[in-house]
Enzyme design. Structure first.
Site, mmCIF file in Angstrom:
data_model
loop_
_atom_site.group_PDB
_atom_site.id
_atom_site.type_symbol
_atom_site.label_atom_id
_atom_site.label_comp_id
_atom_site.label_asym_id
_atom_site.label_seq_id
_atom_site.Cartn_x
_atom_site.Cartn_y
_atom_site.Cartn_z
ATOM 1 N N CYS A 376 0.824 -1.202 0.000
ATOM 2 C CA CYS A 376 0.000 0.000 0.000
ATOM 3 C C CYS A 376 0.863 1.260 0.000
ATOM 4 O O CYS A 376 1.404 1.621 -1.036
ATOM 5 C CB CYS A 376 -1.006 -0.035 1.143
ATOM 6 S SG CYS A 376 -2.504 0.887 0.755
ATOM 7 N N HIS A 498 -3.462 -5.191 0.033
ATOM 8 C CA HIS A 498 -2.850 -5.745 1.250
ATOM 9 C C HIS A 498 -2.989 -7.272 1.243
ATOM 10 O O HIS A 498 -3.976 -7.796 1.774
ATOM 11 C CB HIS A 498 -3.585 -5.224 2.488
ATOM 12 C CG HIS A 498 -3.373 -3.779 2.778
ATOM 13 N ND1 HIS A 498 -2.350 -3.318 3.569
ATOM 14 C CD2 HIS A 498 -4.075 -2.688 2.396
ATOM 15 C CE1 HIS A 498 -2.418 -1.996 3.660
ATOM 16 N NE2 HIS A 498 -3.456 -1.588 2.962
ATOM 17 N N GLU A 500 -1.670 -9.402 3.024
ATOM 18 C CA GLU A 500 -1.582 -10.002 4.370
ATOM 19 C C GLU A 500 -2.954 -10.334 4.963
ATOM 20 O O GLU A 500 -3.069 -11.216 5.803
ATOM 21 C CB GLU A 500 -0.809 -9.091 5.344
ATOM 22 C CG GLU A 500 -1.365 -7.687 5.547
ATOM 23 C CD GLU A 500 -0.843 -6.689 4.531
ATOM 24 O OE1 GLU A 500 -0.322 -7.125 3.480
ATOM 25 O OE2 GLU A 500 -0.971 -5.468 4.756
HETATM 26 N N1 GLN Z 1 -1.976 6.728 2.691
HETATM 27 C C1 GLN Z 1 -2.082 5.997 1.476
HETATM 28 C C2 GLN Z 1 -3.447 6.159 0.822
HETATM 29 O O1 GLN Z 1 -4.374 6.590 1.466
HETATM 30 C C3 GLN Z 1 -1.780 4.536 1.702
HETATM 31 C C4 GLN Z 1 -2.802 3.841 2.536
HETATM 32 C C5 GLN Z 1 -2.296 2.581 3.177
HETATM 33 O O2 GLN Z 1 -1.098 2.321 3.209
HETATM 34 N N2 GLN Z 1 -3.185 1.778 3.733
HETATM 35 O O3 GLN Z 1 -3.621 5.856 -0.333
#
Ligand code: GLN
Length: 529
Positions: A376, A498, A500
């Site tokens: 992410c 994600h 995970e």
């Molecule tokens: N802050 C980033 C976004 O909002 C990544 C979000 C995250 O890592 N869950 O896109």
């Protein structure tokens, strides 16, 4: 439907969630299908807006629910997919009741905690319990974990609802398990007084525990069990010792040894079945090698990244490799801390703190060809790092982080969003994986479903230039970039999603498997070279 309600005594942080998940696993190993509900007695609608440093990771469900990390434990231990309705909060309950009141559903009535809030709680529990599991089947047993500690003002309506449900259900359809602390004093003696008091507090609410699970650093012996039994009216064999073990996946085995599964089956009048040894085999693999992964993050608190930690463990176990995690504070990250790690991981995150350190770590992984896994924010920063140092856009950044060239920009439709709760791009989406790429090989499929939680994306205006400079966007969802990798690197993979959240002990996540394997290879070549 049978219910197993788990309450907590003395203090929070006893591992009530792991105990609940482990109880579920015990019954699943006996061939019963099990679902789980977590009650969080806070006023937030969900965990999405809460500080992970205080409450731990925000777990994301496939339906996009941002929930308490215990639901992650349930999904991992029970290998099920839960929904937002499996996390009941005070906020959700009150919102439902107030909406009904405004609609006029209670016309003429005075709306009160009892019966209106308690009725709503019972309705929410039943609805979640009776929601179909993975394959359209209904569960045989529903675990209900009541968050907080008995005696808290916040949990009172929930415990009252449980008391009512207990009375309404046929006998043998609900058992109550109280998880409590049995501390060791300076003389090495086990102390039962905190347990006595918390059971007393439970009884005052009209709830009599059927089982007591004593959490302790040592085994709770017969003497202590007898004492607890005498003070609490819980039969001796229903006092269960749950001593702290090095690995959470050992907890079901410990509880099995204590005879909890058989006792529960008897109490619930279920048919006795032999335990399935398979799951215990999966989680008790011997390690033949060991690697160190550097996680460069803002919070060095394990609970914030619990799903990542577990996914690394699942992958490690499948490869007989013990994964040691070195937590590196992104604000203080220097090369010396990264040099002898076998791989580098940058997890998800929000806000500017620690960004420079994370970008330095990614650059280091790219240039020194150390395995890199970005998740992410770790994906977005990999794109920014590439734009800055390979493409030569010195001021490349994310719109989230401030002025500059926004190679990462706000997602379409997110520009005007004012309410922050539950408004990100959330939950499961299908991702197309490009042929002939690392990620495609890892998943062994051209299409995968993974979970998301973000507000920003790779800016479409920069994609062509990034690709021309050598960054491979290997996963996409419609026109959104979901994964990137490098061809001339042993393992460099970052995902907008994600992975995970879907990793299970029995089904490790492919990107994590690939990463841990690359770390192992990297270590072996480092040692032989
Ligand atoms: N802050 C980033 C976004 O909002 C990544 C979000 C995250 O890592 N869950 O896109």
């Amino acid at each position: 439907m049978k219910y197993i309600v788990v309450t907590g005594g003395v203090m929070s942080g006893l591992g009530k969630g792991i105990t609940t998940a482990s109880i579920g696993r015990l019954l699943k190993n006996r061939g019963y299908s099990v679902t789980a509900v977590k009650i969080d007695p806070y006023l937030n609608i969900d965990a999405g807006t809460m500080n992970p440093a205080q409450h731990g990771e925000v777990f994301v469900l496939s339906d996009g629910g941002e929930v308490d990390l215990d639901l992650g434990n349930y999904e991992r231990f029970l290998d099920i997919n839960l929904k937002s309705i499996h996390n009941i909060t005070t906020g959700k309950v009150y919102r439902n009741v107030i909406e009904k009141e405004r609609r006029g559903d209670f016309l003429g009535e005075t709306v009160q905690i009892i019966p209106h809030i308690t009725d709503e709680i019972k309705h929410c529990i039943r609805r979640a319990a009776e929601t179909e599991l993975n394959h359209g089947d209904l569960a045989d047993i529903c675990l209900v974990e009541v968050g907080g500690t008995v005696g808290d003002i916040e949990s009172m309506p929930f415990l009252e609802a449980v008391r009512q449900m207990h009375g309404e259900l046929p006998p043998h359809d609900m058992v109550l398990i109280h998880v409590t602390l049995v501390p060791v004093d300076t003389m090495g003696d086990l102390k039962t007084k905190p347990t006595q008091h918390s059971v007393k507090a439970l009884r005052e609410l009209g709830l009599a525990p059927d089982f007591i699970v004593g959490r302790s650093d040592v085994v709770i012996g017969q003497q202590t069990k007898k004492k607890i039994s005498a003070f609490t009216d819980v039969p001796n064999k229903a006092v269960i010792s749950a001593k702290t073990v090095p690995d959470i996946y050992q907890v079901p085995m410990e509880l099995e040894k204590e005879g909890l599964a058989d006792a529960l089956i008897e109490s619930l009048k279920l048919e006795g079945r032999d335990p399935d040894p398979d799951w215990y085999h999966i989680v008790s693999e011997e390690y033949t090698s060991r690697i160190t992964v550097a996680i460069v993050s803002k919070y060095g608190i394990e609970d914030v990244y619990i799903s990542i930690k577990e996914a690394l463990k699942h992958a490690g176990r499948a490869l007989s490799t013990e994964v040691n995690i070195r937590w590196i504070d992104a604000e203080r990250c220097d090369q010396a801390q990264l040099a002898d790690a076998d791989g580098i991981l940058v997890p998800g995150g929000f806000g500017v703190r620690g960004i420079d350190g994370k970008i330095r770590a990614i650059r280091y992984a790219r240039e020194t060809k150390k395995p890199y896994l970005g998740l992410c924010l770790g994906f977005q920063l990999a794109v920014i790092e590439y734009a800055r140092h390979v493409l030569g856009i010195a001021d490349a950044t994310s719109e989230e982080l401030g002025p500059g060239s926004h190679v990462i920009a706000i997602l379409p439709g997110q520009e005007g969003v004012k309410d922050l709760g539950g408004t990100m791009r959330l939950g499961a989406c299908t991702i197309h994986l490009k042929d002939d790429t690392l990620i495609r090989r890892l998943y062994g499929s051209g299409e995968v479903v993974e979970r998301h939680r973000h507000r920003y994306e790779v800016n479409p205006e920069f994609i062509k230039d990034l690709e021309a400079a050598g960054l491979v966007f290997s996963g996409t969802c419609v026109d959104l970039m979901e994964a990137c990798e490098l061809r001339d690197h042993p393992f460099y993979l970052a995902t907008q999603f994600h992975p995970e959240f879907t990793s299970r002990p029995s089904r490790p996540s492919p990107p994590y498997l690939g990463f841990v394997n690359a770390c192992r290879v990297n270590r072996a070549s480092f040692q032989s070279g």
